[in-house]
Design an enzyme around this catalytic site. Sequence first.
Site, PDB file in Angstrom:
ATOM      1  N   GLY A  12     -31.588 -14.851  30.029  1.00  0.00           N
ATOM      2  CA  GLY A  12     -31.283 -15.155  28.627  1.00  0.00           C
ATOM      3  C   GLY A  12     -32.373 -15.906  27.875  1.00  0.00           C
ATOM      4  O   GLY A  12     -32.082 -16.577  26.886  1.00  0.00           O
ATOM      5  N   ASN A  14     -34.758 -14.581  25.988  1.00  0.00           N
ATOM      6  CA  ASN A  14     -34.852 -14.015  24.632  1.00  0.00           C
ATOM      7  C   ASN A  14     -33.698 -14.501  23.774  1.00  0.00           C
ATOM      8  O   ASN A  14     -33.881 -14.843  22.608  1.00  0.00           O
ATOM      9  CB  ASN A  14     -34.881 -12.481  24.684  1.00  0.00           C
ATOM     10  CG  ASN A  14     -36.283 -11.945  24.900  1.00  0.00           C
ATOM     11  OD1 ASN A  14     -37.120 -12.024  24.008  1.00  0.00           O
ATOM     12  ND2 ASN A  14     -36.541 -11.437  26.096  1.00  0.00           N
ATOM     13  N   ARG A  61     -18.567   4.633  32.819  1.00  0.00           N
ATOM     14  CA  ARG A  61     -19.347   4.097  31.691  1.00  0.00           C
ATOM     15  C   ARG A  61     -18.545   4.120  30.399  1.00  0.00           C
ATOM     16  O   ARG A  61     -18.621   3.206  29.588  1.00  0.00           O
ATOM     17  CB  ARG A  61     -20.621   4.916  31.486  1.00  0.00           C
ATOM     18  CG  ARG A  61     -21.699   4.578  32.462  1.00  0.00           C
ATOM     19  CD  ARG A  61     -23.022   5.215  32.049  1.00  0.00           C
ATOM     20  NE  ARG A  61     -23.929   5.252  33.180  1.00  0.00           N
ATOM     21  CZ  ARG A  61     -24.611   4.209  33.634  1.00  0.00           C
ATOM     22  NH1 ARG A  61     -24.493   3.035  33.060  1.00  0.00           N
ATOM     23  NH2 ARG A  61     -25.401   4.324  34.678  1.00  0.00           N
ATOM     24  N   MET A  86     -28.880  -5.077  30.941  1.00  0.00           N
ATOM     25  CA  MET A  86     -29.384  -4.077  31.870  1.00  0.00           C
ATOM     26  C   MET A  86     -28.345  -3.002  32.221  1.00  0.00           C
ATOM     27  O   MET A  86     -28.200  -2.615  33.374  1.00  0.00           O
ATOM     28  CB  MET A  86     -29.909  -4.775  33.147  1.00  0.00           C
ATOM     29  CG  MET A  86     -30.975  -5.820  32.872  1.00  0.00           C
ATOM     30  SD  MET A  86     -32.358  -5.237  31.860  1.00  0.00           S
ATOM     31  CE  MET A  86     -33.452  -4.616  33.125  1.00  0.00           C
ATOM     32  N   ARG A  87     -27.621  -2.511  31.233  1.00  0.00           N
ATOM     33  CA  ARG A  87     -26.698  -1.389  31.437  1.00  0.00           C
ATOM     34  C   ARG A  87     -27.108  -0.257  30.516  1.00  0.00           C
ATOM     35  O   ARG A  87     -27.474  -0.504  29.348  1.00  0.00           O
ATOM     36  CB  ARG A  87     -25.246  -1.776  31.083  1.00  0.00           C
ATOM     37  CG  ARG A  87     -24.667  -2.901  31.881  1.00  0.00           C
ATOM     38  CD  ARG A  87     -24.545  -2.614  33.348  1.00  0.00           C
ATOM     39  NE  ARG A  87     -23.741  -1.439  33.660  1.00  0.00           N
ATOM     40  CZ  ARG A  87     -23.679  -0.898  34.870  1.00  0.00           C
ATOM     41  NH1 ARG A  87     -24.396  -1.396  35.863  1.00  0.00           N
ATOM     42  NH2 ARG A  87     -22.919   0.150  35.100  1.00  0.00           N
ATOM     43  N   ILE A  88     -27.045   0.958  31.039  1.00  0.00           N
ATOM     44  CA  ILE A  88     -27.309   2.119  30.182  1.00  0.00           C
ATOM     45  C   ILE A  88     -26.036   2.409  29.401  1.00  0.00           C
ATOM     46  O   ILE A  88     -24.937   2.448  29.969  1.00  0.00           O
ATOM     47  CB  ILE A  88     -27.738   3.329  31.041  1.00  0.00           C
ATOM     48  CG1 ILE A  88     -29.094   3.021  31.672  1.00  0.00           C
ATOM     49  CG2 ILE A  88     -27.792   4.605  30.198  1.00  0.00           C
ATOM     50  CD1 ILE A  88     -29.583   4.050  32.659  1.00  0.00           C
ATOM     51  N   LEU A  89     -26.182   2.564  28.086  1.00  0.00           N
ATOM     52  CA  LEU A  89     -25.012   2.738  27.213  1.00  0.00           C
ATOM     53  C   LEU A  89     -24.786   4.219  26.921  1.00  0.00           C
ATOM     54  O   LEU A  89     -25.738   5.004  26.848  1.00  0.00           O
ATOM     55  CB  LEU A  89     -25.246   1.961  25.913  1.00  0.00           C
ATOM     56  CG  LEU A  89     -25.380   0.450  26.128  1.00  0.00           C
ATOM     57  CD1 LEU A  89     -26.066  -0.221  24.947  1.00  0.00           C
ATOM     58  CD2 LEU A  89     -24.009  -0.178  26.395  1.00  0.00           C
ATOM     59  N   HIS A 105     -37.969  -4.439  24.741  1.00  0.00           N
ATOM     60  CA  HIS A 105     -38.414  -3.813  25.993  1.00  0.00           C
ATOM     61  C   HIS A 105     -39.807  -4.342  26.349  1.00  0.00           C
ATOM     62  O   HIS A 105     -40.673  -4.433  25.475  1.00  0.00           O
ATOM     63  CB  HIS A 105     -38.436  -2.292  25.838  1.00  0.00           C
ATOM     64  CG  HIS A 105     -38.805  -1.600  27.112  1.00  0.00           C
ATOM     65  ND1 HIS A 105     -37.911  -1.455  28.162  1.00  0.00           N
ATOM     66  CD2 HIS A 105     -39.972  -1.064  27.524  1.00  0.00           C
ATOM     67  CE1 HIS A 105     -38.519  -0.837  29.164  1.00  0.00           C
ATOM     68  NE2 HIS A 105     -39.767  -0.591  28.797  1.00  0.00           N
ATOM     69  N   THR A 137     -31.364   4.453  20.327  1.00  0.00           N
ATOM     70  CA  THR A 137     -30.866   5.814  20.124  1.00  0.00           C
ATOM     71  C   THR A 137     -30.486   6.345  21.506  1.00  0.00           C
ATOM     72  O   THR A 137     -30.790   5.699  22.519  1.00  0.00           O
ATOM     73  CB  THR A 137     -31.950   6.695  19.474  1.00  0.00           C
ATOM     74  OG1 THR A 137     -33.126   6.618  20.275  1.00  0.00           O
ATOM     75  CG2 THR A 137     -32.268   6.245  18.055  1.00  0.00           C
TER      76      THR A 137
END
Length: 212
Positions: A12, A14, A61, A86-89, A105, A137
């Site tokens: 955390g 950032n 997901r 760190m999860r792909i949405l 990133h 996106t």
Amino acid sequence: MKSVVILISGRGSNMQALLEADLPCRIAAVISNRADAQGLEIARTRGIPTAVVPHRDYADRASFDAALAAAIDRHAPDVIALAGFMRILTDHFVERYRGKLINIHPSLLPAYPGIDTHERALRDGIKIHGCTVHFVTPTLDHGPIIIQAAVPVLRDDTPESLSARVLGEEHRVYAQAIRWLCRGQVWLNKESRTASDRLEQPGAALVFPGLE
Ligand code: GAR
């Protein structure tokens, strides 16, 4: 005043930089997919509402993203900032927050999407590395870019030293991107490109190693 929800998964730093940045918006909440994320404690000590939506509690997901969206929507934010989340949405989640969802990133995208960016940069021997803030996106780490910062890669760099140099810039550019978004100075246009009313376009080159 516009409001921001920050999503984290770990340290955390950032998020902390955003909390300390004196932004022209309110940080409405910090949400994590992990109860042990260190950043949650930092947010709590600053009186920021926190929530945990543990991804392991959900079968897939889509159901995790639905629960995450419900936790976010409680705060009706104008901006959702992924800060080491760190999860792909799912595409559905990303489309729902079109133009509001941004990510930081640790590379100069489109170079080095994914993980281990500093190790890969050192292996390739690149001389200039950095970080990127972009609209999210459906394609992972490929959204329209809002701001980038470049740093030199030094001869004796390790993944740790390079990561620290990049992280220092992450903390600066993420706050700047959110400042522009909250002031309405940057937005995602109909053509899915980053648009801006900022006119300053200084053209100084960044050359490293320096010229003689
Ligand atoms: C940061 O370097 C961020 O750019 C990176 O994770 C780190 C989180 O650090 N994010 C990604 O790699 C996302 N693809 P922090 O928790 O101290 O902000």
